[in-house]
Design a protein around this motif. Structure first.
Motif, PDB file in Angstrom:
ATOM      1  N   ALA A   1       5.697  14.915  13.697  1.00  0.00           N
ATOM      2  CA  ALA A   1       4.761  14.230  12.791  1.00  0.00           C
ATOM      3  C   ALA A   1       4.987  14.662  11.346  1.00  0.00           C
ATOM      4  N   ILE A   2       5.291  15.941  11.132  1.00  0.00           N
ATOM      5  CA  ILE A   2       5.619  16.401   9.781  1.00  0.00           C
ATOM      6  C   ILE A   2       6.855  15.660   9.273  1.00  0.00           C
ATOM      7  N   ALA A   3       7.868  15.539  10.132  1.00  0.00           N
ATOM      8  CA  ALA A   3       9.123  14.888   9.740  1.00  0.00           C
ATOM      9  C   ALA A   3       8.906  13.435   9.348  1.00  0.00           C
ATOM     10  N   ALA A   4       7.921  12.797   9.949  1.00  0.00           N
ATOM     11  CA  ALA A   4       7.659  11.384   9.659  1.00  0.00           C
ATOM     12  C   ALA A   4       7.008  11.183   8.298  1.00  0.00           C
TER      13      ALA A   4
ATOM     14  N   GLN B   1       0.823  -1.215   0.000  1.00  0.00           N
ATOM     15  CA  GLN B   1       0.000   0.000   0.000  1.00  0.00           C
ATOM     16  C   GLN B   1       0.854   1.262   0.000  1.00  0.00           C
ATOM     17  N   ASP B   2       1.976   1.217   0.705  1.00  0.00           N
ATOM     18  CA  ASP B   2       2.919   2.336   0.759  1.00  0.00           C
ATOM     19  C   ASP B   2       2.194   3.656   1.007  1.00  0.00           C
ATOM     20  N   ASP B   3       1.410   3.695   2.081  1.00  0.00           N
ATOM     21  CA  ASP B   3       0.644   4.885   2.463  1.00  0.00           C
ATOM     22  C   ASP B   3       1.514   5.745   3.389  1.00  0.00           C
ATOM     23  N   PRO B   4       1.962   6.919   2.937  1.00  0.00           N
ATOM     24  CA  PRO B   4       2.863   7.744   3.760  1.00  0.00           C
ATOM     25  C   PRO B   4       2.278   8.126   5.119  1.00  0.00           C
ATOM     26  N   ILE B   5       0.969   8.388   5.163  1.00  0.00           N
ATOM     27  CA  ILE B   5       0.354   8.775   6.435  1.00  0.00           C
ATOM     28  C   ILE B   5       0.319   7.593   7.402  1.00  0.00           C
ATOM     29  N   ALA B   6      -0.079   6.425   6.906  1.00  0.00           N
ATOM     30  CA  ALA B   6      -0.095   5.223   7.752  1.00  0.00           C
ATOM     31  C   ALA B   6       1.320   4.874   8.200  1.00  0.00           C
ATOM     32  N   ASN B   7       2.298   4.996   7.294  1.00  0.00           N
ATOM     33  CA  ASN B   7       3.689   4.714   7.646  1.00  0.00           C
ATOM     34  C   ASN B   7       4.183   5.677   8.719  1.00  0.00           C
ATOM     35  N   ALA B   8       3.776   6.940   8.613  1.00  0.00           N
ATOM     36  CA  ALA B   8       4.183   7.931   9.606  1.00  0.00           C
ATOM     37  C   ALA B   8       3.615   7.590  10.982  1.00  0.00           C
ATOM     38  N   ILE B   9       2.367   7.150  11.012  1.00  0.00           N
ATOM     39  CA  ILE B   9       1.753   6.763  12.290  1.00  0.00           C
ATOM     40  C   ILE B   9       2.511   5.605  12.919  1.00  0.00           C
ATOM     41  N   HIS B  10       2.858   4.593  12.104  1.00  0.00           N
ATOM     42  CA  HIS B  10       3.628   3.448  12.617  1.00  0.00           C
ATOM     43  C   HIS B  10       4.976   3.915  13.171  1.00  0.00           C
ATOM     44  N   ALA B  11       5.653   4.794  12.422  1.00  0.00           N
ATOM     45  CA  ALA B  11       6.970   5.273  12.849  1.00  0.00           C
ATOM     46  C   ALA B  11       6.886   6.046  14.160  1.00  0.00           C
TER      47      ALA B  11
ATOM     48  N   THR C   1      -0.296  18.823  10.560  1.00  0.00           N
ATOM     49  CA  THR C   1      -0.234  18.120  11.849  1.00  0.00           C
ATOM     50  C   THR C   1      -0.533  19.140  12.937  1.00  0.00           C
ATOM     51  N   TRP C   2      -1.099  18.662  14.026  1.00  0.00           N
ATOM     52  CA  TRP C   2      -1.328  19.576  15.142  1.00  0.00           C
ATOM     53  C   TRP C   2      -1.191  18.849  16.456  1.00  0.00           C
ATOM     54  N   ALA C   3      -0.853  19.618  17.481  1.00  0.00           N
ATOM     55  CA  ALA C   3      -0.679  19.079  18.826  1.00  0.00           C
ATOM     56  C   ALA C   3      -1.154  20.124  19.822  1.00  0.00           C
ATOM     57  N   GLU C   4      -1.486  19.660  21.007  1.00  0.00           N
ATOM     58  CA  GLU C   4      -1.993  20.557  22.049  1.00  0.00           C
ATOM     59  C   GLU C   4      -1.467  20.100  23.391  1.00  0.00           C
ATOM     60  N   ASN C   5      -1.612  20.938  24.401  1.00  0.00           N
ATOM     61  CA  ASN C   5      -1.280  20.497  25.755  1.00  0.00           C
ATOM     62  C   ASN C   5      -2.405  20.873  26.707  1.00  0.00           C
ATOM     63  N   ASN C   6      -2.232  20.500  27.966  1.00  0.00           N
ATOM     64  CA  ASN C   6      -3.341  20.680  28.913  1.00  0.00           C
ATOM     65  C   ASN C   6      -3.477  22.115  29.422  1.00  0.00           C
ATOM     66  N   THR C   7      -2.656  23.036  28.922  1.00  0.00           N
ATOM     67  CA  THR C   7      -2.802  24.444  29.303  1.00  0.00           C
ATOM     68  C   THR C   7      -3.629  25.210  28.277  1.00  0.00           C
ATOM     69  N   GLY C   8      -4.046  24.517  27.199  1.00  0.00           N
ATOM     70  CA  GLY C   8      -4.835  25.176  26.170  1.00  0.00           C
ATOM     71  C   GLY C   8      -4.027  25.646  24.978  1.00  0.00           C
ATOM     72  N   ARG C   9      -2.694  25.501  25.056  1.00  0.00           N
ATOM     73  CA  ARG C   9      -1.859  25.872  23.916  1.00  0.00           C
ATOM     74  C   ARG C   9      -1.962  24.810  22.831  1.00  0.00           C
ATOM     75  N   TRP C  10      -1.968  25.233  21.573  1.00  0.00           N
ATOM     76  CA  TRP C  10      -1.894  24.282  20.475  1.00  0.00           C
ATOM     77  C   TRP C  10      -1.071  24.865  19.341  1.00  0.00           C
ATOM     78  N   ALA C  11      -0.627  24.000  18.473  1.00  0.00           N
ATOM     79  CA  ALA C  11       0.140  24.432  17.298  1.00  0.00           C
ATOM     80  C   ALA C  11      -0.306  23.603  16.108  1.00  0.00           C
ATOM     81  N   LEU C  12      -0.492  24.271  14.997  1.00  0.00           N
ATOM     82  CA  LEU C  12      -0.842  23.620  13.739  1.00  0.00           C
ATOM     83  C   LEU C  12       0.291  23.865  12.754  1.00  0.00           C
ATOM     84  N   LEU C  13       0.802  22.790  12.154  1.00  0.00           N
ATOM     85  CA  LEU C  13       1.835  22.903  11.140  1.00  0.00           C
ATOM     86  C   LEU C  13       1.294  22.408   9.810  1.00  0.00           C
ATOM     87  N   ILE C  14       1.640  23.116   8.755  1.00  0.00           N
ATOM     88  CA  ILE C  14       1.233  22.731   7.405  1.00  0.00           C
ATOM     89  C   ILE C  14       2.485  22.642   6.548  1.00  0.00           C
ATOM     90  N   TRP C  15       2.690  21.487   5.950  1.00  0.00           N
ATOM     91  CA  TRP C  15       3.878  21.265   5.119  1.00  0.00           C
ATOM     92  C   TRP C  15       3.442  21.151   3.668  1.00  0.00           C
TER      93      TRP C  15
END
Length: 248
Positions: free
Chosen positions: A113-116, A71-81, A124-138
């Motif tokens: 996650a972008i690097a993967a 299948q060589d799915d880059p997104i699925a491969n990134a999740i595994h990595a 890709t996006w991530a957040e923490n329990n203080t309410g901060r988040w970051a969205l990256l677009i590659w």
């Protein structure tokens, strides 16, 4: 089977070592054979080798690896990595990865996650329990980073090169290795980033939200409501006796 043995000794998040390059060469050489794997024949070999090598060489794992490479799915491969590195992540869309868990720096977590999956366009996006988040677009060679803290959003634009890629930035944990594209004010949305986000299915005019979390929260609310409405055994007995609430 040989591919599975190589996979055992090559981490999915190893992108540039000689072992990783050798693994990719082998995959390329045998890719036309993987879809023709016969489970009964594979089972004969795995039955002997799994006793020595364990679950990584059982029938299910070998066939799963063959399917993954076909299948060589880059997104699925990134999740595994990422999961190999104990980074919790799931897909919020065809090209959107959500990194979750506790992190002090959401931007760096999203960068991992972008690097993967830097071979494809994704967000890709991530957040923490203080309410901060970051969205990256590659969108090669451009990397957009939108950071949210309190009521402020800061917009950043970096331009990568053949030498400086998202993986380079992730290894160094430093966005500034890439060329920064300057704008008058960082609080002003970058039109190219808004357009790139929209193409991936992200409306920057709406707050970021995880579809999976929303479903889980909804299910949790229904369960709590059902539990609150369910009569307790003591209440049932009192109702049948006509005595009202139980008294001590």
């Amino acid at each position: 089977m040989g591919l599975a043995v190589l996979r055992m000794h090559t981490a999915r998040y190893d992108y540039g070592s000689e072992k990783a390059l050798q693994y990719r060469r082998v995959v390329k050489a045998v890719s036309h054979l993987l879809s023709a794997a016969v489970p009964d024949l594979v089972d004969e070999y795995t039955d002997m080798l799994s006793k020595r090598f364990g679950r990584m060489l059982d029938l299910e794992s070998v066939l799963e690896l063959a399917s993954e490479e076909v299948q060589d799915d880059p997104i699925a491969n990134a999740i595994h990595a990422l999961e190999e590195r104990d980074i919790k992540v799931h897909a919020d869309g065809p090209a959107i990865l959500h990194v979750h868990g506790t992190t002090r720096n959401p931007a760096l977590a999203a960068l991992e996650a972008i690097a993967a999956a830097e071979e494809v366009t994704l967000a890709t996006w991530a957040e923490n329990n203080t309410g901060r988040w970051a969205l990256l677009i590659w969108q090669a060679p451009d990397l957009y980073c939108i950071e949210h803290a309190d009521t402020v959003q800061l917009w950043h634009h970096y331009r990568c090169s053949r030498r400086i890629t998202p993986r380079t930035l992730a290894r160094a944990r430093d966005f500034e290795l890439a060329e920064r594209v300057r704008y008058p004010a960082r609080i002003t949305p970058i039109p190219q980033a808004v357009t790139a986000a929209l193409a991936l299915g992200i409306e920057m005019s709406h707050p970021l939200a995880c579809p999976r979390s929303q479903v889980e929260d909804h299910a949790s609310r229904i369960a709590r409501r059902a539990a609150a409405m369910a009569p307790s055994p003591g209440r049932d007995r009192d109702h049948l006796r006509g005595n009202g609430p139980a008294r001590r």
